[in-house]
Design a protein around this motif. Structure first.
Motif, PDB file in Angstrom:
ATOM      1  N   ILE A  34       0.820  -1.214   0.000  1.00  0.00           N
ATOM      2  CA  ILE A  34       0.000   0.000   0.000  1.00  0.00           C
ATOM      3  C   ILE A  34       0.856   1.268   0.000  1.00  0.00           C
ATOM      4  O   ILE A  34       0.427   2.315  -0.479  1.00  0.00           O
ATOM      5  N   HIS A  35       2.094   1.148   0.515  1.00  0.00           N
ATOM      6  CA  HIS A  35       2.839   2.381   0.754  1.00  0.00           C
ATOM      7  C   HIS A  35       3.199   3.159  -0.492  1.00  0.00           C
ATOM      8  O   HIS A  35       3.190   4.390  -0.484  1.00  0.00           O
ATOM      9  N   GLN A  36       3.453   2.444  -1.593  1.00  0.00           N
ATOM     10  CA  GLN A  36       3.765   3.171  -2.825  1.00  0.00           C
ATOM     11  C   GLN A  36       2.585   4.064  -3.233  1.00  0.00           C
ATOM     12  O   GLN A  36       2.788   5.140  -3.802  1.00  0.00           O
ATOM     13  N   PHE A  37       1.371   3.626  -2.915  1.00  0.00           N
ATOM     14  CA  PHE A  37       0.201   4.424  -3.296  1.00  0.00           C
ATOM     15  C   PHE A  37      -0.002   5.605  -2.348  1.00  0.00           C
ATOM     16  O   PHE A  37      -0.483   6.659  -2.759  1.00  0.00           O
ATOM     17  N   VAL A  38       0.368   5.399  -1.089  1.00  0.00           N
ATOM     18  CA  VAL A  38       0.333   6.510  -0.139  1.00  0.00           C
ATOM     19  C   VAL A  38       1.342   7.560  -0.608  1.00  0.00           C
ATOM     20  O   VAL A  38       1.038   8.754  -0.680  1.00  0.00           O
ATOM     21  N   LEU A  51      -2.721  -4.700  -5.129  1.00  0.00           N
ATOM     22  CA  LEU A  51      -2.683  -5.164  -3.734  1.00  0.00           C
ATOM     23  C   LEU A  51      -3.201  -6.593  -3.581  1.00  0.00           C
ATOM     24  O   LEU A  51      -3.073  -7.192  -2.524  1.00  0.00           O
ATOM     25  N   PHE A  52      -3.784  -7.115  -4.645  1.00  0.00           N
ATOM     26  CA  PHE A  52      -4.325  -8.481  -4.596  1.00  0.00           C
ATOM     27  C   PHE A  52      -3.231  -9.473  -4.261  1.00  0.00           C
ATOM     28  O   PHE A  52      -2.069  -9.287  -4.595  1.00  0.00           O
ATOM     29  N   PHE A  53      -3.664 -10.543  -3.625  1.00  0.00           N
ATOM     30  CA  PHE A  53      -2.739 -11.625  -3.337  1.00  0.00           C
ATOM     31  C   PHE A  53      -2.960 -12.696  -4.389  1.00  0.00           C
ATOM     32  O   PHE A  53      -4.083 -13.129  -4.623  1.00  0.00           O
TER      33      PHE A  53
END
Lengths: 597, 380
Positions: free
Chosen positions: B343-347, B376-378
């Motif tokens: 998620i952090h790259q999107f933050v 983000l899907f697994f």
């Protein structure tokens, strides 16, 4: 020996070679009807799917002739693609006769002719067979005339057959006995056996298929391959039924196999001569080292898989000695291998086998041929260039030479103009034009090999609506005005997409590549500039606009499942992407970029 | 609390973009209500919690149900489930069905919310979409519904149609704000496979839907509705305070729901299933079920069990679309670290906003919700 007949089959792709071979196997009860499947001899799935023979195959049949005598037939099935012509030439050298199969609906094709000439050079007795005569579109008389034009004789010499209905199969078998001479050779002379094929078996090691010209081979003999100089012991010898059938003795005139415990197929070279260490015979004429014609980098999708890829390539090499590779590194792709192939089909097959048999997803760089470069400092010393990045800097470069081939194209006269234009566009030169019949013409060109690597064959097919066939042989190296064209994504060089191109074609090639890349790259959250450059000079540019919106409108009870699966699929696709700086490039883009119109 | 969805698979005419299940033949309409009644009775135990927070009549065109059909359905619902006084009971209605007569009988029924498929107030767009109503009917129906006491309205709009200018779009949005409609569902025109629209685009009879236009009109929408005090609580859904859709929110909160009627989907927390999307086959399956209750599936539905990874992926997919976002607290343990890493790259890019371990899409992020979710899907 007088009851042995050794023959091969010469045919163009789709002329029914495999079907007719199947019929011979069936009629001689070599394969029981219940074990019969299509293309019995093509045992690789890839061969069946593509309907082509990639490797040679040999099989022994027993045939009871009308004179009541039982004959031993050794049929050697040869690969059906121009990439594998050396293997074909060795198979021909192992025979006394050849069935020339011509599709009665299509007539003589280029590859048939070049292989036919090879067979004639080796003094093979040719039995022409017109196949598919059951089809309404069969042109028996016309194609017979073409055949007679080519090899002489009369129409009585031509066997009419249909692999589909089985018609003429008995005539073929009889003709093999009556017309193909039995092998000559002296069983008492020093052993000379021609290696015409090698097969890798994971349990037995490498099995060499051999044709004994002179002498006798016994199980347990100490043997030597003359070209490699390597010595082994004949652990097992035998004849090639549908499965290998061990024998104690093989003697002059026969075809069989030998197992020596060799583990890697590169230790056995097709065309080599097998002899005994004691009282050795002479080398059989015609041996050549197989030289790769096309080179490309193969890189693992994930850098961590480098060692696995090496392992897979080594395993592939075990049963495909014509594959060569050495490690290389690319600024864009990290560590991988520069591989040499016999041609584009061979490249395609290796890539497919890596994926199917070894589960290796790879990135293949733009393929190229090998060039000779000479520097100003030492204009006589040849620098071999197998990768565009190896080309010396233009300021240091004296000259470059590129390989030329001699090509034969056979087509209907109405396509002469189109083919001429194609060859001129590909920097070719017409050297000879010769009418085989009022409608069929054979054209000979000299062309740079690099020009036929990419899309030549497909374009030829579309120009001639499939009615042109093509074959080539390497000719020589000639000086050429070549430049290195780089592809940049947002200003960064992607070395895997660099190519050496003729200066006159650099701009149009660059434009096409940029346009194609624009189609192949997924849009990202920023604009991407796709540029082609020679040195610092940009010669073509496309820009891929930023992705503005990627969101589903509806996501209610009935949408969740479907939507999840869709996004899961996208996620899997992303795993097959390679990151260049911020830009994601799909694996397929590297090969598809060359599918230019 | 659970949700109940009833699919009424009939339409007067086919909208060109629609890929929902419906039939323009009324051949089975009478039998259909009876079959849905049967299915309600047979499948009521699918829902562990019999308290319904919402009932939703969707389609198709449920405003085609006559008085008797509606009464039968409500009687069955009340017999099978617990329907509280504050339950949201929505009927999808097309503007051409919103007549004084219909409004009066709906008002007399338990229905307390209408979902009106207006799509646009411009004839050009309505013709392009092959809607059954015209612009005049579109304008009139809202005031008429309100005058019959239906204050709790939601209206569907579609933007991004090749016929629609930004000005028309602004007018459409403003018309609803001015009318005081408390809930809006606004969808970018989507070309679904096997629809008339897909065919028209493929054959060059219709222009392609332009991404730039859709993005721009989505931005116009967000701006206007934010200024008017609407909460953008899901990608395509906007509500005045206190007017979020209970029924649709259930889908994004992973509440359990039962769907009856052809093609209807159901969810019980660990599996999803969907009924056969064919009226005749549906009727046949229900008849067979009635005779042999032992046999749970007689070709009525397909079922899919959700693995932990499926559940995580669905949570990401639905949660990121909402204003309440996603939090690691609601993820199974193995996925937490994976999510945080992704998620952090999107933050960093300003597409996702983080507050106290809750991650919500920013305005920019909403335009790229699918791309972010799939990243983000697994996947194995």
């Amino acid at each position: 020996m007088k009851h042995i007949r050794n023959f091969c089959v010469i045919a163009h792709i789709d002329h029914g070679k495999s079907t007719l071979s199947d019929r011979l196997l069936q009629t001689t009860n070599t394969v029981a009807d219940r074990d019969m499947k299509e293309q019995t001899l093509d045992d690789m799935d890839l061969e069946r799917e593509r309907g082509i023979t990639i490797k040679s195959h040999a099989v022994q049949m027993n045939y009871k002739h009308t004179d009541g005598v039982e004959y031993v037939f050794n049929l050697i099935d040869t690969p059906g693609h121009v990439d594998f012509s050396y293997e074909v030439s060795r198979s021909i050298a192992a025979c006394e006769g050849a069935l020339l199969i011509v599709d009665a609906t299509q007539g003589i094709q280029a590859q048939t002719i070049s292989n036919l000439f090879l067979a004639l050079e080796h003094d093979l007795e040719i039995i022409p067979v017109l196949n598919k005569i059951d089809m309404v579109s069969a042109m028996v008389e016309k194609v017979s005339d073409q055949v007679i034009d080519l090899i002489g004789g009369s129409s009585d010499d031509i066997v009419l057959a249909s692999g589909k209905t089985g018609e003429g199969v008995l005539d073929i078998l009889a003709a093999i006995v009556d017309r193909i001479p039995p092998p000559k050779g002296d069983p008492e002379a020093p052993l000379q056996a021609l290696v015409f094929d090698s097969i890798f078996n994971p349990f037995r090691g490498v099995i060499a298929n051999i044709r004994l010209l002179n002498g006798t081979l016994r199980k347990g003999d100490k043997v030597k391959f003359i070209a490699t100089g390597a010595e082994y012991s004949a652990d097992e010898i035998g004849v090639l039924k549908m499965d290998n059938q061990p024998e104690k003795v093989l003697s002059a005139g026969n075809v069989g196999y030998i197992i020596t415990g060799i583990k890697q197929s590169k230790e056995i070279k097709v065309g080599d001569t097998l002899t005994l260490t004691e009282n050795p015979g002479e080398m059989i004429h015609g041996f050549e080292e197989v030289k790769p014609m096309v080179f490309a980098g193969i890189f693992p999708l994930d850098n961590d898989d480098f060692e696995d890829l090496r392992d897979s390539l080594e395993k592939l090499q075990l049963n495909d000695a014509s594959l060569v590779f050495e490690p290389e590194s690319s600024a864009a792709l990290g560590f991988g291998f520069r591989c040499g192939f016999l041609g584009m089909l061979h490249l395609d097959i290796i890539q497919e086998r890596l994926s199917r048999e070894f589960n290796q997803d790879v990135i293949t760089t733009i393929p190229n041929v090998s060039y000779y470069a000479y520097t100003k400092r030492d204009p006589d010393e040849l620098v071999m260039v197998r990768n565009p990045t190896e080309l010396p800097d233009p300021t240091r470069l004296d000259r470059v030479e590129e390989p030329y081939i001699s090509a034969q194209i056979i087509t209907d006269v109405e396509y002469i103009g189109g083919i001429m234009n194609l060859c001129i566009e590909k920097r070719g030169m017409l050297t000879k034009q010769h009418y085989l019949s009022p409608e069929r013409v054979e054209m000979n060109f000299e062309l740079p090999l690099a020009e036929i690597v990419f899309d030549f064959y497909d374009r030829l097919k579309s120009i001639s609506r499939g009615y042109a066939s093509f074959d080539y042989q390497p000719l020589d190296y000639r000086e050429s005005d070549l430049v290195k064209m780089d592809i940049k994504l947002n200003g960064e060089n992607v070395d895997a997409l660099s190519a050496l191109v003729h200066r006159s074609k650099a701009e149009s090639f660059g434009r096409k590549i940029c346009k194609k890349l624009k189609e192949l790259l997924p849009r990202q959250q920023f604009m991407i500039a796709v540029q082609a450059a020679i040195g610092a000079k940009i010669i073509a540019r496309e820009s891929l606009s930023a992705l503005r919106k990627d969101v589903t409108a509806k996501c209610y009870g009935g949408d969740i499942s479907r939507k999840r699966k869709l996004l899961e699929k996208q996620k899997k696709g992303k795993k097959k992407m390679r990151q260049f700086g911020k830009i994601e490039v799909p694996q397929r883009a590297f090969l598809d970029v060359l599918k230019l119109d | 609390m659970s949700g109940l969805y009833l699919h009424i698979p009939f339409c007067k005419q086919a909208c060109h973009y629609c890929d929902f299940h419906f039939s323009t033949s009324m051949k089975y309409k009478g039998e259909m209500t009876q079959a849905i009644v049967q299915e309600l009775i047979l499948r009521k135990d699918y829902l562990e919690d019999k308290h319904l927070s919402s009932v939703y009549f969707g389609g198709g065109t449920p405003s085609l149900l006559d008085e008797e059909e509606l009464n039968t359905l409500f009687e069955t619902i009340k017999a099978c489930f617990v329907l509280g006084a504050d339950a949201e009971i929505t009927l999808e209605a097309n503007p051409d069905d919103i007549t004084e007569e219909n409004l009066a009988r709906w008002q007399a029924s338990p229905i307390n919310r209408l979902s009106i498929g207006i799509q646009s107030f411009a004839d050009e767009d309505l013709t392009y979409m092959n809607r059954a109503h015209n612009a005049v009917e579109a304008r009139r129906c809202i005031a008429m519904a309100q005058s019959f006491g239906f204050k709790n309205l939601t209206v569907d709009l579609i933007y991004g149609t090749p016929t629609m200018s930004d000005v028309t779009w602004e007018n459409n949005v403003r018309t609803l704000i001015d009318a005081g409609v408390p809930h809006l569902s606004c969808y970018a025109l989507t070309v679904e496979p096997k629809t008339a629209l897909a065919y028209q685009i493929k054959t060059g009879k219709s222009r392609e839907v332009e991404e730039e236009q859709a993005a721009r009109q989505f931005e116009i929408l967000m701006r206007w509705l934010e200024d008017a005090g609407y909460e953008h609580y899901e990608i395509s859904n906007f509500a005045l305070p206190g007017h979020r859709a209970v029924h649709n929110s259930n889908y994004w909160l992973a509440s359990h729901y039962l769907g009856v009627g052809p093609s209807a989907h159901s969810f019980n927390g660990h599996s999803r299933q969907w009924n056969i999307a064919n009226n005749a086959k549906y009727l046949k399956s229900i008849a067979a079920l009635k005779e042999n209750e032992e046999e749970a599936t007689v070709g009525l539905y397909e079922i899919e069990n959700l693995s932990p990874a499926d559940q995580y992926n669905e949570y990401i997919l639905t949660g990121l679309r909402t204003s309440w976002g996603v939090t690691t607290d609601k993820m199974a343990a193995p996925f937490k670290a994976y999510f945080i890493e992704g998620i952090h790259q999107f933050v960093d890019k300003g597409l996702v906003f983080e507050e106290k371990s809750v991650f919500v899409l920013t305005k920019e992020g909403r335009l790229l919700a699918d791309r972010i979710a799939s990243d983000l899907f697994f996947s194995n």
